[in-house]
Design an enzyme around this catalytic site. Structure first.
Site, PDB file in Angstrom:
ATOM      1  CB  THR A  29     -77.401  34.524  93.233  1.00 32.01           C
ATOM      2  OG1 THR A  29     -78.358  33.786  94.169  1.00 32.01           O
ATOM      3  CG2 THR A  29     -77.399  35.917  93.643  1.00 32.01           C
ATOM      4  CB  THR A  72     -85.935  25.504  94.036  1.00 34.47           C
ATOM      5  OG1 THR A  72     -86.751  25.055  95.330  1.00 34.47           O
ATOM      6  CG2 THR A  72     -85.471  24.279  93.254  1.00 34.47           C
ATOM      7  CG  HIS A  85     -72.670  28.393  96.056  1.00 32.51           C
ATOM      8  ND1 HIS A  85     -72.582  29.260  95.019  1.00 32.51           N
ATOM      9  CD2 HIS A  85     -73.892  28.741  96.529  1.00 32.51           C
ATOM     10  CE1 HIS A  85     -73.492  30.358  95.090  1.00 32.51           C
ATOM     11  NE2 HIS A  85     -74.322  29.823  96.072  1.00 32.51           N
ATOM     12  CB  ALA A 104     -89.735  20.371 105.401  1.00 29.13           C
ATOM     13  CE  LYS A 129     -75.996  26.803  93.559  1.00 29.29           C
ATOM     14  NZ  LYS A 129     -77.469  26.885  93.962  1.00 29.29           N
TER      15      LYS A 129
HETATM   16  N1  LIG Z   1     -83.056  31.791  97.050  1.00 29.95           N
HETATM   17  C1  LIG Z   1     -82.283  31.444  98.099  1.00 29.95           C
HETATM   18  O1  LIG Z   1     -81.971  32.375  98.714  1.00 29.95           O
HETATM   19  C2  LIG Z   1     -81.700  30.153  98.357  1.00 29.95           C
HETATM   20  C3  LIG Z   1     -81.911  29.232  97.431  1.00 29.95           C
HETATM   21  N2  LIG Z   1     -81.290  28.092  97.627  1.00 29.95           N
HETATM   22  C4  LIG Z   1     -81.780  26.934  96.960  1.00 29.95           C
HETATM   23  O2  LIG Z   1     -82.718  26.061  97.443  1.00 29.95           O
HETATM   24  C5  LIG Z   1     -82.517  24.597  96.953  1.00 29.95           C
HETATM   25  C6  LIG Z   1     -82.231  23.824  98.061  1.00 29.95           C
HETATM   26  O3  LIG Z   1     -81.222  24.072  98.434  1.00 29.95           O
HETATM   27  P1  LIG Z   1     -80.487  22.984 100.038  1.00 29.95           P
HETATM   28  O4  LIG Z   1     -81.519  23.500 101.216  1.00 29.95           O
HETATM   29  O5  LIG Z   1     -78.995  23.277 100.123  1.00 29.95           O
HETATM   30  O6  LIG Z   1     -80.610  21.595  99.468  1.00 29.95           O
HETATM   31  P2  LIG Z   1     -81.072  20.415 100.016  1.00 29.95           P
HETATM   32  O7  LIG Z   1     -80.547  19.188  99.155  1.00 29.95           O
HETATM   33  O8  LIG Z   1     -80.306  20.426 101.520  1.00 29.95           O
HETATM   34  O9  LIG Z   1     -82.466  20.232 100.249  1.00 29.95           O
HETATM   35  C7  LIG Z   1     -83.418  19.984  99.355  1.00 29.95           C
HETATM   36  C8  LIG Z   1     -84.293  18.960 100.053  1.00 29.95           C
HETATM   37  O10 LIG Z   1     -85.674  18.961  99.147  1.00 29.95           O
HETATM   38  C9  LIG Z   1     -85.840  17.713  98.988  1.00 29.95           C
HETATM   39  N3  LIG Z   1     -86.889  17.345  97.872  1.00 29.95           N
HETATM   40  C10 LIG Z   1     -86.585  17.134  96.731  1.00 29.95           C
HETATM   41  N4  LIG Z   1     -87.463  17.132  95.886  1.00 29.95           N
HETATM   42  C11 LIG Z   1     -88.715  17.121  96.588  1.00 29.95           C
HETATM   43  C12 LIG Z   1     -89.862  17.252  96.505  1.00 29.95           C
HETATM   44  N5  LIG Z   1     -90.676  17.094  95.435  1.00 29.95           N
HETATM   45  N6  LIG Z   1     -90.833  17.382  97.374  1.00 29.95           N
HETATM   46  C13 LIG Z   1     -90.353  17.666  98.636  1.00 29.95           C
HETATM   47  N7  LIG Z   1     -88.916  17.685  98.909  1.00 29.95           N
HETATM   48  C14 LIG Z   1     -88.195  17.339  98.029  1.00 29.95           C
HETATM   49  C15 LIG Z   1     -84.817  16.876  99.270  1.00 29.95           C
HETATM   50  O11 LIG Z   1     -85.004  15.491  99.486  1.00 29.95           O
HETATM   51  C16 LIG Z   1     -83.900  17.605 100.231  1.00 29.95           C
HETATM   52  O12 LIG Z   1     -84.134  17.015 101.588  1.00 29.95           O
HETATM   53  C17 LIG Z   1     -81.685  24.781  95.951  1.00 29.95           C
HETATM   54  O13 LIG Z   1     -82.178  24.971  94.603  1.00 29.95           O
HETATM   55  C18 LIG Z   1     -80.527  25.946  96.199  1.00 29.95           C
HETATM   56  O14 LIG Z   1     -80.078  26.435  95.113  1.00 29.95           O
HETATM   57  C19 LIG Z   1     -80.505  27.578  98.771  1.00 29.95           C
HETATM   58  C20 LIG Z   1     -80.130  28.657  99.465  1.00 29.95           C
HETATM   59  C21 LIG Z   1     -80.735  30.161  99.539  1.00 29.95           C
HETATM   60  O1  LIG Z   2     -77.599  26.259  96.793  1.00 31.24           O
HETATM   61  C1  LIG Z   2     -77.308  27.313  97.520  1.00 31.24           C
HETATM   62  O2  LIG Z   2     -76.742  27.045  98.611  1.00 31.24           O
HETATM   63  C2  LIG Z   2     -77.724  28.625  97.101  1.00 31.24           C
HETATM   64  N1  LIG Z   2     -78.536  28.866  95.984  1.00 31.24           N
HETATM   65  C3  LIG Z   2     -78.861  29.884  95.428  1.00 31.24           C
HETATM   66  C4  LIG Z   2     -78.420  30.325  93.980  1.00 31.24           C
HETATM   67  O3  LIG Z   2     -78.289  29.158  93.319  1.00 31.24           O
HETATM   68  O4  LIG Z   2     -78.123  31.441  93.686  1.00 31.24           O
HETATM   69  C5  LIG Z   2     -78.499  31.045  96.434  1.00 31.24           C
HETATM   70  C6  LIG Z   2     -77.545  31.285  97.193  1.00 31.24           C
HETATM   71  O5  LIG Z   2     -76.516  31.423  96.622  1.00 31.24           O
HETATM   72  C7  LIG Z   2     -77.281  29.710  97.993  1.00 31.24           C
END
Ligand SMILES: NC(=O)C1=CN([C@@H]2O[C@H](COP(=O)(O)OP(=O)(O)OC[C@H]3O[C@@H](n4cnc5c(N)ncnc54)[C@H](O)[C@@H]3O)[C@@H](O)[C@H]2O)C=CC1
Ligand SMILES: O=C(O)C1=N[C@H](C(=O)O)C[C@H](O)C1
Length: 270
Positions: free
Chosen positions: A147, A80, A136, A12, A140
């Site tokens: 994707t 994730t 990106h 969060a 990351k």
């Molecule tokens: N499916 C989609 O559309 C998208 C997916 N993502 C993915 O979402 C994931 C997160 O991306 P961001 O927000 O950029 O990363 P971020 O690093 O900004 O946030 C992740 C957060 O999760 C926390 N965290 C880690 N382990 C945890 C646990 N066990 N319990 C609770 N919190 C925990 C971290 O401390 C951090 O605050 C990545 O895998 C990314 O690739 C990102 C953007 C879009």
């Molecule tokens: O880490 C990101 O930012 C994103 N992660 C996802 C991915 O790995 O495909 C989705 C989007 O590209 C953003």
């Protein structure tokens, strides 16, 4: 008693998780039960009677979180990325032991990204060459992006079904990484650059023409309609659903068996 969906966000305090907290709070049909960061106890999910957990954490954290959730009958909406086949199998085993519970894993919640994957799948058989470039922000953790991996797999499947020959590539000497990662025969290149959010190009080529599909996520708010759709749909879609397309394109969803609340519980889109 309120009939709003009881939703928690894991991760969060992260870039995506903080957007998801705001989106859930703003959704009239949802109630935020918990906003958990790294180190917070998952027991909060059960003590708050959470129905759906949104996981936006880290490739190293997500499976453990889901094992807890599925083991307690809490549905998962997972953004994730960084999944391996072995981790997916462990999740499948867990789901098999909790037949009423659903998990959506969506490598991308953006409508344009889902459409990019769909259009790339359609174009795949018409061109001799194809390469994927994802771009990106430099924070990351995983490369290539989830994707891009999914896009390449869908393209490869479509080319196999159409009987396409392997694509031409005369490279006989190359520096490590110069031709990208080989995902099922499709080269995938990953760029990490300050100033970027999330972007992808799929390049198709044939004699005398190049066809490019490009998608740009300019901010993380763009992912939130997809996250909320996932929450609304997963409560009646037991089993593993791979990809938001199964909830976006309703005409393609498998028919629910008579008397059931939703999808059949069979895996969708593996
Ligand atoms: N499916 C989609 O559309 C998208 C997916 N993502 C993915 O979402 C994931 C997160 O991306 P961001 O927000 O950029 O990363 P971020 O690093 O900004 O946030 C992740 C957060 O999760 C926390 N965290 C880690 N382990 C945890 C646990 N066990 N319990 C609770 N919190 C925990 C971290 O401390 C951090 O605050 C990545 O895998 C990314 O690739 C990102 C953007 C879009
Ligand atoms: O880490 C990101 O930012 C994103 N992660 C996802 C991915 O790995 O495909 C989705 C989007 O590209 C953003």
């Amino acid at each position: 008693m309120s009939n709003r969906i009881r939703v928690a966000v894991l991760g969060a305090r992260g870039r995506m998780g903080s957007e998801a907290v705001k989106a859930v709070e703003a959704a009239a049909d949802m109630e935020l039960t918990a906003a958990l960061g790294r180190g917070d106890s998952l027991d909060t999910l059960t003590s708050t009677d959470t129905q759906v957990a949104i996981d936006l954490t880290h490739p190293d954290s997500v499976l453990k979180n889901l094992e807890f959730c599925v083991g307690h009958g809490i549905h998962g909406v997972v953004g994730t990325t960084g999944w391996s086949g072995e981790r997916l199998d462990r999740l499948r085993d867990k789901l098999a032991a909790s037949p009423g519970t659903g998990v959506l894993i969506a490598p991308n919640f953006g409508i344009g990204a889902v459409l990019t994957m769909r259009f790339a799948q359609q174009a795949a058989r018409f061109f001799e060459s194809v390469e994927v470039v994802e771009l990106h922000h430099p924070h990351k953790a995983d490369a290539p992006s989830g994707t891009a991996v999914r896009t390449a797999q869908l393209i490869a499947e479509a080319r196999r079904s159409a009987g396409c020959a392997p694509q031409p590539d005369a490279t006989s000497t190359a520096l490590d990484g110069a031709r990208g990662a080989d995902v099922d025969g499709v080269p995938v290149h990953a760029v990490r650059l300050r100033g970027l959010v999330a972007h992808q190009e799929v390049l198709f080529g044939d004699e005398g023409e190049v066809f490019t599909i490009r998608h740009d996520s300019m901010n993380r708010g763009s992912f939130m309609p997809g996250v909320l759709l996932g929450v609304r749909r997963i409560i009646s879609a037991p089993g593993l659903t791979m990809g938001l397309e199964h909830f976006l394109f309703d005409d393609e969803a498998p028919a629910a068996p008579a008397g059931s609340a939703g999808a059949s519980g069979a895996e969708q889109g593996s």
